[in-house]
Design a protein around this motif. Structure first.
Motif, mmCIF file in Angstrom:
data_model
loop_
_atom_site.group_PDB
_atom_site.id
_atom_site.type_symbol
_atom_site.label_atom_id
_atom_site.label_comp_id
_atom_site.label_asym_id
_atom_site.label_seq_id
_atom_site.Cartn_x
_atom_site.Cartn_y
_atom_site.Cartn_z
ATOM 1 N N LEU A 157 -9.636 5.097 -0.014
ATOM 2 C CA LEU A 157 -9.229 5.112 1.381
ATOM 3 C C LEU A 157 -9.622 6.447 1.996
ATOM 4 O O LEU A 157 -9.931 7.407 1.282
ATOM 5 C CB LEU A 157 -7.704 4.935 1.498
ATOM 6 N N SER A 158 -9.546 6.530 3.324
ATOM 7 C CA SER A 158 -9.797 7.820 3.975
ATOM 8 C C SER A 158 -8.548 8.676 3.869
ATOM 9 O O SER A 158 -7.429 8.168 3.691
ATOM 10 C CB SER A 158 -10.140 7.614 5.453
ATOM 11 N N ARG A 159 -8.754 10.001 3.998
ATOM 12 C CA ARG A 159 -7.612 10.912 3.887
ATOM 13 C C ARG A 159 -6.620 10.652 5.006
ATOM 14 O O ARG A 159 -5.399 10.703 4.788
ATOM 15 C CB ARG A 159 -8.096 12.363 3.942
ATOM 16 N N ASN A 160 -7.104 10.362 6.241
ATOM 17 C CA ASN A 160 -6.211 10.118 7.370
ATOM 18 C C ASN A 160 -5.348 8.875 7.144
ATOM 19 O O ASN A 160 -4.167 8.844 7.505
ATOM 20 C CB ASN A 160 -7.012 9.968 8.668
ATOM 21 N N THR A 161 -5.952 7.830 6.535
ATOM 22 C CA THR A 161 -5.179 6.605 6.256
ATOM 23 C C THR A 161 -4.055 6.902 5.272
ATOM 24 O O THR A 161 -2.917 6.460 5.441
ATOM 25 C CB THR A 161 -6.103 5.521 5.687
ATOM 26 N N VAL A 162 -4.378 7.669 4.220
ATOM 27 C CA VAL A 162 -3.355 8.024 3.235
ATOM 28 C C VAL A 162 -2.263 8.855 3.892
ATOM 29 O O VAL A 162 -1.066 8.645 3.626
ATOM 30 C CB VAL A 162 -3.994 8.784 2.058
ATOM 31 N N LYS A 163 -2.656 9.775 4.760
ATOM 32 C CA LYS A 163 -1.670 10.611 5.437
ATOM 33 C C LYS A 163 -0.738 9.768 6.299
ATOM 34 O O LYS A 163 0.484 9.990 6.315
ATOM 35 C CB LYS A 163 -2.383 11.659 6.291
ATOM 36 N N THR A 164 -1.307 8.785 6.997
ATOM 37 C CA THR A 164 -0.492 7.900 7.846
ATOM 38 C C THR A 164 0.512 7.114 7.004
ATOM 39 O O THR A 164 1.691 7.002 7.350
ATOM 40 C CB THR A 164 -1.394 6.930 8.617
ATOM 41 N N HIS A 165 0.031 6.573 5.859
ATOM 42 C CA HIS A 165 0.931 5.813 4.976
ATOM 43 C C HIS A 165 2.022 6.721 4.402
ATOM 44 O O HIS A 165 3.193 6.318 4.294
ATOM 45 C CB HIS A 165 0.134 5.189 3.829
ATOM 46 N N ARG A 183 0.836 -1.200 0.000
ATOM 47 C CA ARG A 183 0.000 0.000 0.000
ATOM 48 C C ARG A 183 0.869 1.248 0.000
ATOM 49 O O ARG A 183 0.542 2.245 -0.664
ATOM 50 C CB ARG A 183 -0.928 -0.009 1.225
ATOM 51 N N GLU A 184 2.013 1.210 0.743
ATOM 52 C CA GLU A 184 2.903 2.360 0.761
ATOM 53 C C GLU A 184 3.519 2.605 -0.623
ATOM 54 O O GLU A 184 3.688 3.757 -1.045
ATOM 55 C CB GLU A 184 4.001 2.153 1.805
ATOM 56 N N ALA A 210 -6.553 9.689 -1.799
ATOM 57 C CA ALA A 210 -7.456 8.855 -0.995
ATOM 58 C C ALA A 210 -8.652 8.417 -1.824
ATOM 59 O O ALA A 210 -9.083 7.253 -1.773
ATOM 60 C CB ALA A 210 -7.909 9.620 0.250
#
Length: 675
Positions: free
Chosen positions: A641-649, A618-619, A636
């Protein structure tokens, strides 16, 4: 070695030199004849050093004699001979016999003390030597007549020998000597005519007509001259020492001394021109019937028959190219082109052969021009090389060269297979290899592996086609996960290469490509990279060749370099494959998938380098999208995906790469071939 005009082909020249050296006991580790064919563009660096090294093992000194050197006009051949002269050891002497100063850098050899010259004045006979020559034939002259004879001939040995033959048996030889005068050329002609005039008309006619040949045998003379007593006449002429030289131990083949033949030939040519053409035509018939293509073509050209010569060249080009004799085929085509200069249209056979030669030499612009000319010819065939028609030849050339891309290759190959149905023809093997290769490129491995054996195991197939077919079969089997079968096909490809001494031919590179991958599969990564590097060098010997072996090789070597840990080299190779592939927009799905898989393996290997944390799948997906202009919200949405998930990755990507910004992360990822 007695040189002739055909030795302007470097492959033929050095094959003959190697044969002469072998007969003299000079042991050469490699098959020099095969190496010359393989290294035709690199004889200076690859073939001649092996010959020179072999001199060091000679048990005794050796002398290499090159007779009739004036017939060597090709600059490449002269350059190679000059290299040999400059590098032979002290145990070897080179002797050049020529009618004119050789086109070599003899000034430098003179200054360095490496050159000894024996010129005409030192070869001339004095009165005592002339008397000895006359005595052999029982000719007795007064001292005054001997001096006069030597003076008039300037001691020229050939003229003195002709004079001896003319004087033998005369009642008053002194009176004969007083009758002739002039320069050497006049004396040669006069004495030759005198010698000819002393034979019966039938024998004189035989000598004049057979002087047409550079070499002759009784069956040839019988056929061309339409007689049945040639063997007896040749034996009588040899016994009478009439400048007839045997060329073999069995005394089957002969030639006249060049001076004698030139004068006899001039007498023939000033006569009936139509008869001369007819003799050349019949000579072409005989040589062609007995498998002497080179001489058959030379006589057809001498007869002024461009069509006949074109057909003969077309019938033989495959065999000569397979033996590395492209230079000879080119010489034939140039001579035919000169004959056709005044004609409105070239013979279709010559145009087809020229198109194939453009494929062999990688001359794409010329090939396109010739293919355009062939499309205007219409229905013509069958062709002498076994191809059913010009249409089929066009299809084969387009499919084999591959310049038109996968769609054109597949269509052309299918058409060629429809037209070439004779399994005993080389064109049948060409067509089925081309189809199998095009199917492999398109990703249809199952059908490809059912078609390619028709070329690989075909007895009529050339060595080059067999090598290509086995190599593609090995590639397909490996892609299907059948490594043992791939290894077996690889071994078959390499056997063809070794059996035909193709190791250094650019056309052998596919065999080394699959052999390198096989070595890698066996765990021998060092050997694999060496083998693949050899194949890479081979592809560069003739720029412009079909792009497909280059593409296949770059991807294969990129895969092995990745496994071997040479990641910069892997990246360079895959970039090269991508660059060559970029010229073909259509039909490339399977090839792009192969390249993508190789790039993915490289990215994975990069991620495992010491000090670099591996990125998750995913990264890597997010890293790929970070190259563009999309913001995190848009990425995202693209990945669902959610924006927060993309930001975390994304933050995890920055941390693993040691980056502090998006642009820095992208730059580091590109350096490490992660994207």
């Amino acid at each position: 070695m007695a040189l002739d005009a055909a030795d302007n082909d470097p492959v033929r020249l050095w094959t003959h030199v190697a044969t002469a050296l072998a007969r003299a006991g000079c042991r050469i580790d490699d098959d020099v004849a095969g190496l010359a064919a393989s290294h035709r563009t690199q004889i200076l660096t690859s073939v001649l050093p092996k010959i020179i090294n072999s001199f060091g093992r000679l048990p005794r000194p050796i002398v290499i004699v090159l007779d009739d050197f004036h017939l060597i006009r090709a600059g490449l051949c002269r350059e190679q001979i000059e290299f040999l002269i400059e590098h032979v050891p002290q145990s070897v002497r080179m002797v050049i016999i020529t009618r004119a100063d050789p086109a070599l850098r003899i000034g430098r050899l003179r200054v360095s003390g490496q050159l000894a010259e024996i010129r005409a004045d030192r070869l001339s006979f004095d009165a005592a030597e002339a008397s000895s020559l006359l005595a052999v034939e029982g000719v007795r002259l007064s001292d005054t007549s001997v001096q006069e004879l030597v003076g008039r001939t300037e001691g020229w040995p050939a003229a003195l020998y002709l004079a001896t033959l003319s004087l033998a048996g005369r009642e008053d030889p002194d009176a004969f000597v007083h009758r002739f005068s002039g320069d050497n050329r006049f004396i040669g002609e006069y004495l030759t005519e005198e010698v000819l005039g002393r034979h019966p008309a039938a024998v004189r006619e035989f000598i004049i007509s057979s002087a047409l040949f550079e070499r002759m045998c009784a069956p040839l003379c019988d056929y061309v001259l339409e007689r049945s007593d040639s063997r007896m006449i040749l034996q009588d002429l040899e016994r009478s020492n009439l400048f007839l030289l045997p060329l073999d131990a069995e005394r089957q083949w002969f030639r006249f001394h060049h001076l004698f033949a030139a004068v006899a030939r001039s007498e023939l040519e000033v006569g009936d021109a139509q008869r001369v053409r007819r003799l050349h035509d019949r000579a072409a018939d005989w040589f062609a019937e007995h498998g002497f293509a080179d001489e058959a073509i030379r006589h057809a050209i001498a007869a002024g028959s461009s069509t006949r010569a074109s057909l003969l060249v077309q019938a033989n080009w495959v065999r000569y190219v397979d033996a590395g004799r492209e230079a000879t085929v080119d010489h034939w085509l140039q001579a035919i082109q000169a004959l056709q200069a005044a004609e409105a249209q070239a013979d279709p056979s010559a145009v087809v052969t020229a198109a194939w030669m453009a494929v062999v030499t990688g001359d794409e612009p010329t090939l396109n021009h010739l293919l355009h000319a062939l499309t205007r010819i219409g229905d013509y065939g069958p062709l002498p090389d076994g191809t059913t028609s010009v249409e089929s030849a066009i299809a084969l050339i387009r499919a084999m060269s591959g310049y038109g891309g996968p769609v054109d290759m597949l269509w052309s190959a299918r058409r060629a297979v429809e037209l070439e149905t004779d399994g005993n023809s080389p064109s049948f093997a060409f067509a089925n290899f081309a189809l199998g290769h095009a199917l492999y490129i398109s990703g249809d491995l199952e059908t490809a592996t059912s078609v390619l054996p028709r070329a690989a195991y075909n007895s009529a197939a050339t060595a080059i086609v067999k090598t290509f077919a086995f190599s593609v079969m090995a590639m397909a089997a490996r892609e299907q996960g059948d490594e043992p079968r791939s290894a077996a096909y690889t071994a078959a490809a390499m056997k063809v290469v070794e059996d035909t001494s193709m190791q250094a031919m650019s056309q052998a590179s596919p065999a080394f490509t699959v052999w390198g991958e096989t070595q890698a599969a066996m765990g021998n990564l060092t050997g694999a990279m060496a083998t693949l590097e050899h194949a890479f060098i081979l592809r560069g010997t003739i720029p412009g060749l079909s792009p497909w072996p280059t593409i296949h090789h770059a991807i294969a070597m990129g895969r092995v370099a990745t496994v071997a840990g040479d990641l910069p080299r892997a990246e360079q190779l895959l970039d090269e494959a991508a660059q060559v592939m970029s010229r073909f927009p259509d039909g490339m799905e399977a090839m792009r998938a192969r390249l993508a898989a190789a790039r993915a393996a490289l990215r994975h290997r990069r991620s495992r380098e010491p000090g670099v944390q591996a990125l998750t799948g995913r990264e890597l997906d997010i890293l790929g999208l970070l190259q563009g202009s999309m913001n995190l919200s848009e990425i995202a949405s693209e990945l669902h995906l959610s924006r927060n998930t993309v930001k975390t990755h994304a933050q995890a990507v920055y941390r693993k790469l040691g980056a502090s910004s998006r642009s820095q992360a992208v730059g580091l990822a590109r350096q490490r071939a992660l994207i």
